[in-house]
Design a protein around this motif. Structure first.
Motif, PDB file in Angstrom:
ATOM      1  N   VAL A   1      28.001 -27.946  11.721  1.00  0.00           N
ATOM      2  CA  VAL A   1      28.096 -26.488  11.638  1.00  0.00           C
ATOM      3  C   VAL A   1      28.913 -25.935  12.805  1.00  0.00           C
ATOM      4  O   VAL A   1      29.719 -25.012  12.644  1.00  0.00           O
ATOM      5  N   ALA A   2      28.722 -26.505  14.004  1.00  0.00           N
ATOM      6  CA  ALA A   2      29.487 -26.050  15.164  1.00  0.00           C
ATOM      7  C   ALA A   2      30.974 -26.297  14.973  1.00  0.00           C
ATOM      8  O   ALA A   2      31.809 -25.450  15.300  1.00  0.00           O
ATOM      9  N   LEU A   3      31.323 -27.458  14.437  1.00  0.00           N
ATOM     10  CA  LEU A   3      32.728 -27.763  14.189  1.00  0.00           C
ATOM     11  C   LEU A   3      33.301 -26.846  13.115  1.00  0.00           C
ATOM     12  O   LEU A   3      34.454 -26.409  13.196  1.00  0.00           O
ATOM     13  N   LEU A   4      32.481 -26.519  12.135  1.00  0.00           N
ATOM     14  CA  LEU A   4      32.933 -25.692  11.026  1.00  0.00           C
ATOM     15  C   LEU A   4      33.122 -24.235  11.423  1.00  0.00           C
ATOM     16  O   LEU A   4      34.103 -23.600  11.048  1.00  0.00           O
ATOM     17  N   LEU A   5      32.194 -23.711  12.216  1.00  0.00           N
ATOM     18  CA  LEU A   5      32.170 -22.275  12.472  1.00  0.00           C
ATOM     19  C   LEU A   5      32.445 -21.896  13.923  1.00  0.00           C
ATOM     20  O   LEU A   5      32.542 -20.714  14.228  1.00  0.00           O
ATOM     21  N   GLY A   6      32.555 -22.863  14.807  1.00  0.00           N
ATOM     22  CA  GLY A   6      32.652 -22.542  16.220  1.00  0.00           C
ATOM     23  C   GLY A   6      34.040 -22.623  16.802  1.00  0.00           C
ATOM     24  O   GLY A   6      34.180 -22.943  17.984  1.00  0.00           O
ATOM     25  N   ALA A   7      35.043 -22.343  16.008  1.00  0.00           N
ATOM     26  CA  ALA A   7      36.416 -22.440  16.517  1.00  0.00           C
ATOM     27  C   ALA A   7      36.702 -21.379  17.573  1.00  0.00           C
ATOM     28  O   ALA A   7      37.417 -21.620  18.540  1.00  0.00           O
ATOM     29  N   ASN A   8      36.155 -20.186  17.409  1.00  0.00           N
ATOM     30  CA  ASN A   8      36.436 -19.096  18.346  1.00  0.00           C
ATOM     31  C   ASN A   8      35.361 -19.031  19.420  1.00  0.00           C
ATOM     32  O   ASN A   8      34.178 -19.175  19.143  1.00  0.00           O
ATOM     33  N   GLY A   9      35.764 -18.785  20.642  1.00  0.00           N
ATOM     34  CA  GLY A   9      34.799 -18.647  21.720  1.00  0.00           C
ATOM     35  C   GLY A   9      34.100 -17.300  21.656  1.00  0.00           C
ATOM     36  O   GLY A   9      34.475 -16.403  20.892  1.00  0.00           O
ATOM     37  N   TYR A  10      33.061 -17.152  22.452  1.00  0.00           N
ATOM     38  CA  TYR A  10      32.300 -15.907  22.476  1.00  0.00           C
ATOM     39  C   TYR A  10      32.798 -15.010  23.599  1.00  0.00           C
ATOM     40  O   TYR A  10      33.023 -15.454  24.725  1.00  0.00           O
ATOM     41  N   ALA A  11      32.972 -13.739  23.314  1.00  0.00           N
ATOM     42  CA  ALA A  11      33.276 -12.738  24.338  1.00  0.00           C
ATOM     43  C   ALA A  11      31.998 -11.947  24.559  1.00  0.00           C
ATOM     44  O   ALA A  11      31.563 -11.210  23.688  1.00  0.00           O
ATOM     45  N   PHE A  12      31.400 -12.122  25.719  1.00  0.00           N
ATOM     46  CA  PHE A  12      30.053 -11.594  25.938  1.00  0.00           C
ATOM     47  C   PHE A  12      30.076 -10.146  26.403  1.00  0.00           C
ATOM     48  O   PHE A  12      29.561  -9.816  27.468  1.00  0.00           O
TER      49      PHE A  12
END
Length: 272
Positions: A118-129
């Motif tokens: 799931v991380a590989l599938l959906l985690g392409a963009n980093g988080y801007a906190f």
């Protein structure tokens, strides 16, 4: 001459989603209640079961659907889904103290594979906190943790017919969503299109009706970790559907993510 920048596209989930999901759930609960009544199942709630029913409605329906819906107004779908689908990790942790099911090496490996997919599938963009992202992340994390807790505690059945339990949980949880949607989203009822009506009918019958019914039946038959790990298939199926219907990319990244997730699900189901 000053160049005018194009207006940003509105986010597609900035519509009255909370209202729509709440109304669909209330309608689904009425249909389930009629089916239960037709099968001569009592819809009466024993007094001692009321607190557990309210808690289950909050964790299994309102927190899962409501918090997840609101979170999508602050984070992208990929960011929200990545956090929400950490739910099997919390289910594994809660099953240890509440059900005395100590996680095995196979459980941990299955969860690592599934979450990695799931991380590989959906985690392409980093988080801007920024503030909005923090709100969205907090709501998504609350959604995952509360739903996992509700799933673990639902292993002890309520003293009611199963169909009646689902009807009450969906109805109570979605009624709260419907009220909040009316108060804060202020839906434009006149703007409903034939496509919107078709989507509403589908949401009522399938996600709110059939899916919740089969999910609670799954919890009765499988350990919480195995059942919740199987939910990792949801984003995989979403990618396939988006590629087939919307023409979104389906490349090596997506294939690798699906292989990891399916591997985790298969490993989790080996001991069932």
């Amino acid at each position: 001459m000053e160049q005018r920048l194009p207006s940003p596209r509105p986010r597609p989930y900035a519509i009255a989603l909370l209202f729509a999901r709440g109304l669909a759930g209330v309608c689904a609960s009425l249909i389930l209640g009629l089916i239960a009544f037709g099968n001569r199942q009592s819809l009466e709630v024993p007094r001692e079961a009321v607190p557990r029913l309210l808690f289950a409605s909050f964790t299994n329906v309102f927190a899962w659907m409501g918090f997840g819906t609101i979170a999508m107004k602050f984070v992208t779908v990929g960011e929200g889904a990545l956090i929400i689908y950490t739910m099997p990790i919390w289910a594994m942790l809660f099953a240890w103290p509440f059900l005395h099911q100590r996680p095995t090496i196979g459980d941990v490996a299955a969860l690592v594979l599934g979450v990695a997919g799931v991380a590989l599938l959906l985690g392409a963009n980093g988080y801007a906190f920024d503030r909005g992202k923090l709100i969205g992340i907090a709501l998504s994390l609350s959604c995952a943790i509360l739903f996992a807790l509700g799933n673990v505690l639902s292993r002890k059945p309520l003293p009611m017919p199963s169909l009646a339990v689902v009807a009450w949980q969906v109805g109570l949880g979605c009624l709260a969503m419907l009220i909040l949607g009316v108060l804060f989203e202020r839906p434009n009822y006149a703007a409903i299109s034939p496509g919107g009506i078709a989507s509403f009918v589908y949401m009522t019958l399938v996600p709110m009706g059939v899916c919740y019914l089969t999910w609670f039946e799954t919890l009765r038959r499988l350990p919480p970790v195995s059942a919740s790990t199987g939910m990792l298939l949801v984003p995989v199926l979403a990618v396939i559907a988006a590629a087939a219907i919307l023409g979104e990319p389906l490349g090596l990244r997506e294939v690798a993510a699906m292989a990891l997730t399916l591997g985790g699900v298969t490993l989790a189901l080996q001991k069932v």
